[in-house]
Design a protein around this motif. Structure first.
Motif, PDB file in Angstrom:
ATOM      1  N   GLU A   8      -6.649  -4.694  19.064  1.00 59.58           N
ATOM      2  CA  GLU A   8      -5.691  -3.887  17.959  1.00 59.58           C
ATOM      3  C   GLU A   8      -6.368  -1.956  18.100  1.00 59.58           C
ATOM      4  OE1 GLU A   8      -5.568  -4.261  12.951  1.00 59.58           O
ATOM      5  OE2 GLU A   8      -7.226  -5.521  14.083  1.00 59.58           O
ATOM      6  N   PHE A   9      -7.955  -2.032  18.142  1.00 62.23           N
ATOM      7  CA  PHE A   9      -8.557  -1.199  18.762  1.00 62.23           C
ATOM      8  C   PHE A   9      -7.518  -0.526  18.825  1.00 62.23           C
ATOM      9  CE2 PHE A   9     -10.877   2.830  19.898  1.00 62.23           C
ATOM     10  CZ  PHE A   9     -11.131   3.196  19.307  1.00 62.23           C
ATOM     11  N   GLU A  10      -7.143  -0.692  20.491  1.00 61.04           N
ATOM     12  CA  GLU A  10      -6.591  -0.249  21.427  1.00 61.04           C
ATOM     13  C   GLU A  10      -4.827   0.296  21.504  1.00 61.04           C
ATOM     14  OE1 GLU A  10      -7.239   1.401  24.368  1.00 61.04           O
ATOM     15  OE2 GLU A  10     -10.002   0.694  23.828  1.00 61.04           O
ATOM     16  N   VAL A  11      -4.564  -1.139  20.260  1.00 58.76           N
ATOM     17  CA  VAL A  11      -3.339  -0.471  20.243  1.00 58.76           C
ATOM     18  C   VAL A  11      -2.742   0.457  19.244  1.00 58.76           C
ATOM     19  CG1 VAL A  11      -1.529  -2.151  19.074  1.00 58.76           C
ATOM     20  CG2 VAL A  11      -2.203  -3.111  20.850  1.00 58.76           C
ATOM     21  N   VAL A  12      -3.243   0.098  18.364  1.00 58.68           N
ATOM     22  CA  VAL A  12      -3.290   1.102  16.720  1.00 58.68           C
ATOM     23  C   VAL A  12      -3.150   2.844  17.837  1.00 58.68           C
ATOM     24  CG1 VAL A  12      -4.279   2.048  15.250  1.00 58.68           C
ATOM     25  CG2 VAL A  12      -3.742  -0.522  15.486  1.00 58.68           C
TER      26      VAL A  12
END
Length: 127
Positions: A8-12
């Motif tokens: 989620e961190f990378e996607v955001v």
């Protein structure tokens, strides 16, 4: 503390600034807190026009990830949402400081104080 998984961190952080801004609004209202970077004073930057910008993040994890380069040595620091709306935004407006929402290595959503307030208040009304 809210902890995001790495995916989620990378996607955001790969989203364009406008999408990260929408994410920021939802998350700060969900958790009623905003995160800045602090080291004997709040971290700031300047844009090409000389405007002072204050970097703001939706959670500690994002703030921590970007405490580098000119903000090396800064630590994430929480600001309660209510205090941010009542004290920070009027102060930033009177000082001519602009919120830099969710800056990453590539870009940031630099907002007008009034727009940021309206967007947060509009989101708050949904709760």
């Amino acid at each position: 503390m809210l902890s995001l998984n790495q995916h989620e961190f990378e996607v955001v952080i790969r989203q364009p600034a406008n999408i990260r801004y929408e994410y920021f609004i939802k998350k700060v209202v969900d958790y009623e807190e905003i995160w800045g970077l602090y080291n004997e004073g709040w971290a700031s930057a300047q844009d090409d026009k000389g405007n002072v910008l204050i970097p703001l993040y939706p959670n500690e994890q994002f703030a921590e990830a970007f405490a580098k380069y000119e903000w090396e040595g800064c630590r994430p620091k929480k600001i309660e949402l209510e205090y941010f709306l009542e004290k920070w935004l009027p102060g930033m407006k009177s000082d001519g400081v602009k919120p830099s929402i969710f800056p990453t290595d590539t870009d940031s959503a630099v907002m007008d104080v009034d727009t940021l307030r309206e967007d947060i208040e509009e989101e708050l009304e949904k709760y």
